[in-house]
Design an enzyme around this catalytic site. Sequence first.
Site, short mmCIF file in Angstrom:
data_model
loop_
_atom_site.label_atom_id
_atom_site.label_comp_id
_atom_site.label_asym_id
_atom_site.label_seq_id
_atom_site.Cartn_x
_atom_site.Cartn_y
_atom_site.Cartn_z
N ALA A 172 1.07 -1.12 0.14
CA ALA A 172 -0.08 -0.17 0.03
C ALA A 172 0.88 1.23 0.03
O ALA A 172 0.50 2.24 -0.70
CB ALA A 172 -0.90 -0.13 1.17
N ASP A 173 1.92 1.16 0.82
CA ASP A 173 2.92 2.56 0.58
C ASP A 173 3.50 2.48 -0.75
O ASP A 173 3.49 3.94 -1.12
CB ASP A 173 3.95 2.19 1.83
CG ASP A 173 3.57 2.68 3.14
OD1 ASP A 173 2.70 3.56 3.25
OD2 ASP A 173 3.75 1.94 4.29
N TYR A 174 3.97 1.60 -1.14
CA TYR A 174 4.92 1.97 -2.57
C TYR A 174 3.96 2.19 -3.43
O TYR A 174 4.12 2.85 -4.56
CB TYR A 174 5.69 0.84 -2.70
CG TYR A 174 6.92 0.55 -1.79
CD1 TYR A 174 8.07 1.34 -1.84
CD2 TYR A 174 6.84 -0.30 -0.57
CE1 TYR A 174 8.97 1.22 -0.86
CE2 TYR A 174 7.85 -0.35 0.25
CZ TYR A 174 8.86 0.31 0.27
OH TYR A 174 10.10 0.37 1.22
#
Length: 379
Positions: A172-174
């Site tokens: 989700a972050d990347y």
Amino acid sequence: MSDQPRPLTGLRVLDFSTTIAGPHCSRLLADMGAEVIKVESPEGDLMRSRPVMRGGASTMFGQLNAGKRSIVLDLKKPEAVAAVKKLVAGVDVVLENYRPGVMKRLGLDYPELARINPKLVYCAISGYGQTGPGAGRPAYAPVIHASTGYDMAHASQQEGRERPDNCAIFVADYASGAYALGGILAAIHQRHITGKGQMVDVSMFETLIGMLPTEINRSQFEFEMPSRPMYGPIEASDGYVMLATASERTFQDMAAAAGHKEWLTDPRFEKYADRRMNWGGMVDELEKWSKKLTVKEVVEALDKHGVPCSPYLTLTEALKDPQVEHRGSLCQLEDSGGRYKSPAPPFRFSGSPMQSGPRVPDLGEDTDKVLAEAGVVLK
């Protein structure tokens, strides 16, 4: 190195983001030539304390922040907020990933900064977006993985598994950082046309929802689910091989590789729909062949017939692939702890160079110079 400028040479970014999603986005901007000014608290981005640590320097921080300039401002102090507003007048992009409302409380939200610089592109990355009943929820990537159904979609593919997996690969972050990059570049393009900036609101929740189109389709309609997807591990005598047969051609090639062309006329497997419903049986038949061979022998047989497949590798093994060196998939960074390798961006330009880092900034090393360039003197 080409004498051509990098794609984003001349773009100036004021980066308030921390941890992973925002810094990943601004690292890509820096690699493409943007001047990224990272604003840190006196304590520094918390990633500065994440392993691997060498001589007090974090490789994880470096992976996300190479090639940037670091300034320290305590945004709780009015003079620091005033300094930011002076800096905003001379930048193209502001990036932040605080919880919604934080920048407004500081007097640094988009409406306030747009009054200073109407051409400003302001990108905010948050767990659930800037609006709506869930906007204020705290979130890190593992929470987003759970709240979107991503983790349960993954678990549904694991036979006999009930407890969801832990996952330390923060998709989700990347992914949100990459979507933010796309949104920023689109807003910059529109600014060339209209002369006006705008806000880009990136939701980690919606980012991951957007990566589940198959599951969204299945949630809306009633239909009989195939027993297994037409890809997955098959067992060899000394391990497992991943193969994928998403087309008629690859299924035919797989049957040829295994020496079982009769599968092509077997009523369980001949037609695509029947094959999907009976894929468990197909795997059983296939493993009668593969279990007699080593992983190496299975891969060689499938490769010979053009079947998409791979042994299961560790990252250390994967990085020995000659393709890594050929493409320059890793770049070299340097911080106060020494040199190490980092992933380079996965895209290349035919007419522009790319450069990652090579230096990772020490905390606040550029504060005096950056503020002086903007005519700011802190008391």
